[in-house]
Motif scaffolding. Structure first.
Motif, PDB file in Angstrom:
ATOM      1  N   LYS A   1      -7.309  -0.302  17.018  1.00 47.76           N
ATOM      2  CA  LYS A   1      -6.799  -0.614  15.679  1.00 47.76           C
ATOM      3  C   LYS A   1      -7.283  -2.011  15.306  1.00 47.76           C
ATOM      4  O   LYS A   1      -7.104  -2.962  16.064  1.00 47.76           O
TER       5      LYS A   1
ATOM      6  N   THR B   1      -7.098  -5.016  12.507  1.00 47.30           N
ATOM      7  CA  THR B   1      -6.320  -5.502  11.365  1.00 47.30           C
ATOM      8  C   THR B   1      -6.965  -6.777  10.834  1.00 47.30           C
ATOM      9  O   THR B   1      -7.205  -7.714  11.605  1.00 47.30           O
TER      10      THR B   1
ATOM     11  N   LEU C   1      -5.348   0.922  21.453  1.00 46.24           N
ATOM     12  CA  LEU C   1      -4.173   1.791  21.424  1.00 46.24           C
ATOM     13  C   LEU C   1      -3.977   2.518  22.744  1.00 46.24           C
ATOM     14  O   LEU C   1      -2.888   2.958  23.057  1.00 46.24           O
TER      15      LEU C   1
ATOM     16  N   ILE D   1      -4.927   3.171   5.936  1.00 49.53           N
ATOM     17  CA  ILE D   1      -5.660   3.268   7.191  1.00 49.53           C
ATOM     18  C   ILE D   1      -7.008   3.912   6.901  1.00 49.53           C
ATOM     19  O   ILE D   1      -7.064   4.977   6.277  1.00 49.53           O
TER      20      ILE D   1
ATOM     21  N   CYS E   1       7.338  -1.371  18.274  1.00 49.68           N
ATOM     22  CA  CYS E   1       7.115  -0.260  17.349  1.00 49.68           C
ATOM     23  C   CYS E   1       6.608  -0.687  15.971  1.00 49.68           C
ATOM     24  O   CYS E   1       5.949   0.087  15.296  1.00 49.68           O
TER      25      CYS E   1
ATOM     26  N   SER F   1       4.284  -2.509  14.876  1.00 51.74           N
ATOM     27  CA  SER F   1       2.858  -2.566  14.564  1.00 51.74           C
ATOM     28  C   SER F   1       2.389  -1.247  13.976  1.00 51.74           C
ATOM     29  O   SER F   1       1.454  -1.217  13.195  1.00 51.74           O
ATOM     30  N   CYS F   2       3.014  -0.146  14.324  1.00 58.64           N
ATOM     31  CA  CYS F   2       2.612   1.137  13.732  1.00 58.64           C
ATOM     32  C   CYS F   2       3.637   1.666  12.725  1.00 58.64           C
ATOM     33  O   CYS F   2       3.281   2.155  11.669  1.00 58.64           O
ATOM     34  N   HIS F   3       4.944   1.574  13.062  1.00 60.59           N
ATOM     35  CA  HIS F   3       5.945   2.191  12.179  1.00 60.59           C
ATOM     36  C   HIS F   3       6.522   1.212  11.160  1.00 60.59           C
ATOM     37  O   HIS F   3       7.381   1.595  10.378  1.00 60.59           O
TER      38      HIS F   3
ATOM     39  N   ASN G   1       3.107   4.128   8.135  1.00 57.03           N
ATOM     40  CA  ASN G   1       1.867   3.887   7.414  1.00 57.03           C
ATOM     41  C   ASN G   1       1.193   5.236   7.253  1.00 57.03           C
ATOM     42  O   ASN G   1       0.163   5.505   7.849  1.00 57.03           O
TER      43      ASN G   1
ATOM     44  N   PHE H   1       0.561   6.875  10.635  1.00 54.04           N
ATOM     45  CA  PHE H   1       1.767   6.545  11.381  1.00 54.04           C
ATOM     46  C   PHE H   1       2.982   7.004  10.574  1.00 54.04           C
ATOM     47  O   PHE H   1       3.285   6.428   9.535  1.00 54.04           O
TER      48      PHE H   1
END
Ligand code: HEC
Ligand code: HEC
Ligand SMILES: [Cu+2]
Length: 493
Positions: free
Chosen positions: A110, A112, A123, A200, A399, A401-403, A410, A414
């Protein structure tokens, strides 16, 4: 070829670069194919024109034909170009579809975009770091630095922590951004991808041979847009495995929490300030009025030190959260520095230990050995409030970072946890998914302690907009963890 950007500037090469991946070769071949189609059409059309002008000229006594509207000619000059266009569209579409096909990848990273650095999350194995402009380029680029950029190796194309990937593996990248639009471009790979906040994007690469590949952000992303280069190092699998091992060990080590003298804090803080803060607050701390507040004379800096530490750890508006980017000792140094330099003379200091206590719990703190040790000892039941309070911290460090912080996720990559059918459904199914993972969702069975695991499950079901009103106790999780197959240490495959 690996240093394509620089050679392109130095040698003014005529053609596109071929790059180092199958995709970049496909793109190059496509470009050459279409170039030759254009050359042939050009020769035919201009050849016919010049031939006619020369051999049928008036001085030779030729008379121009005077016809109007010829159906046959019109049909021919419509059909032939249509056929050519269709013939060109077939290979072009094939290449585009191939570029988008991230299926069957061996690992995912991932990426950013931040103002002005890149964050990389592996990941599959949990490696995580930030990558910013290297120190030498950063020094040379300052106005009046007196350093000749030509004396700096890979000027503006070098970073402190390059992205390292294995060769002969299909690597999927997912792109997003934390603040504004960025775009990740390594010319040797044959594509570039936008990194947009809240979205994304995906792309992939497969590199045959080891090498170093350089690129840049190609989206105007603010004043230091030109200073967020990309360096990718491709290594053969054994070298890559060694790098993973070393990087993980370094991450486990954590910061030094020894007390430091006031002067040591201030002098080390200067370097951290110049690397992490001066892009916005300026090297002299004067800031950019209207955008970035001045550090010199700031009420926050002259006020309560814990409040300032809190702001720097958790961020606020356009001020990034440094709790995730810097270690406790570095944070203590830079905070102490701002209070005792740049025109401020508060005279106090904060020690690494105090900062460490304010940081969200790092995943290193919940590492494997702790789980193993804990498996033996029975765990105590907790009240729902205790579970919820602990769950909040676990959620924040594992959590978000994704949710995302509010559980909004996202989508489509996600899923949102708020209102999720899994979270509002059978609790055992949710536990099973979180123990073992699914797709890009990592399994937390081996990386979270039973209490942390139970707490975060309970938290998701009773917070983030959900109110299922049930809970799970650490002892239940502990039993399930004991039944899980042993952790596979080499988990990047
Ligand atoms: C990307 C730009 C950016 C970077 C990098 C950055 N800051 Fe900030 N900072 C901001 C913005 C914007 C604010 C104003 C936040 C607000 O109040 O909404 C701010 C506010 C602050 C404040 C409060 C100032 C006041 O008077 O309100 C302090 C102290 C501070 N930053 C310190 C730091 C330190 C130390 C670093 C480096 C570790 C740093 N900042 C890096 C953008 C940045
Ligand atoms: C690396 C990114 C990532 C992290 C970190 C992560 N998840 Fe997930 N999560 C996902 C993805 C992707 C899915 C969708 C999996 C699927 O259905 O294929 C998912 C699915 C879920 C679901 C099911 C939601 C649904 O409606 O399908 C729950 C519940 C969940 N995650 C909870 C958590 C919790 C709690 C944590 C922290 C302990 C966490 N996740 C950390 C990526 C992540
Ligand atoms: Cu950018």
């Amino acid at each position: 070829m690996a240093l394509g950007l620089e050679t392109a500037q130095a040698e003014y090469k005529l053609n596109l670069m071929q790059g180092v991946t199958k995709l970049s070769h496909d793109v190059y071949d496509l470009h050459m194919l279409i170039l030759w189609v254009c050359v042939v059409i050009g020769i035919l059309v201009f050849g016919a024109m010049f031939y006619s002008i020369y051999y049928h000229r008036k001085s030779k006594g030729h008379q121009a034909a005077q016809f109007h509207e010829n159906t046959t000619v019109e049909i021919i000059w419509t059909i032939i170009p249509t056929l050519i266009l269709v013939a060109m569209a077939i290979p072009a579409t094939k290449t585009l579809l191939e570029m988008d096909d991230v299926q069957d990848s061996d690992m995912s990273i991932k990426v950013t975009g931040w103002q002005w650095k890149w964050e990389y999350d592996y990941l599959d194995n949990g490696i995580h770091f930030f990558s910013s402009l290297d120190e030498a380029s950063n020094k040379a680029r300052q106005i009046g630095s007196g350093i000749d950029p030509r004396s700096v190796p890979h000027y503006l194309l070098n970073v402190d922590h390059p992205l390292v990937i294995p060769t002969k593996k299909k690597i999927r990248f997912v792109f997003t951004a934390a603040d504004v639009l960025h775009s990740w471009w390594v010319p040797d790979f044959g594509w570039k991808k936008d990194a947009n906040p809240g979205f994304i994007n995906e792309a992939w690469t497969y590199i045959e041979k080891p090498g170093t590949f350089r690129g840049q952000c190609t989206e105007l992303c603010g004043k230091d847009h030109g200073f967020m280069p990309i360096v990718v190092i491709a290594m053969d699998q054994p070298d890559y495995d060694a790098w993973v091992k070393k990087t993980k060990e370094e991450a486990q080590k954590g910061p030094s929490l020894e007390n430091q003298s006031h002067d040591e804090l201030v002098s080390k803080g200067a370097a951290i300030y110049s690397k992490n803060c001066s892009t916005c607050h300026l090297p002299d701390g004067k800031g950019v009025p209207g955008a970035f507040p001045a550090i010199g004379g700031s009420a926050v800096v002259k006020g309560d030190i814990n409040a300032q530490a809190n702001l720097i750890i958790n961020g606020k508006g356009g001020m990034p959260a440094f709790g995730k980017m810097l270690k406790a000792d570095e944070l203590a140094q830079v905070i102490t520095y701002t209070r005792n330099a740049l025109g401020n003379t508060v005279g106090d200091e904060i020690q690494p230990k105090a900062v460490q206590e304010m940081l969200p719990k790092t995943s290193a703190a919940a590492a494997k050995p702790a789980v193993v040790a804990e498996k033996a000892a029975p765990v105590a039941d907790m009240s729902k409030d205790e579970l919820l309070a602990l769950g909040q911290t676990v959620y924040t460090s594992n959590c978000v970072s994704c949710h995302q912080a509010e559980g909004q996720g996202n989508p489509p990559m996600f899923p949102a946890l708020k209102g999720s059918a899994v979270v509002t459904g059978d609790i055992n199914k949710q536990i099973d998914l979180m123990l073992n993972g699914k797709g890009m969702m990592p399994g937390f069975g081996h990386s979270l302690k039973a209490a942390d695991f139970a707490a975060v499950v309970t938290f998701t079901r009773n917070a983030l907009g959900n109110s299922v009103n049930d809970l799970v106790q650490p002892s239940t999780i502990q039993k399930l963890q004991a039944e899980m197959p042993a952790a596979n240490d080499d988990d990047e495959d």
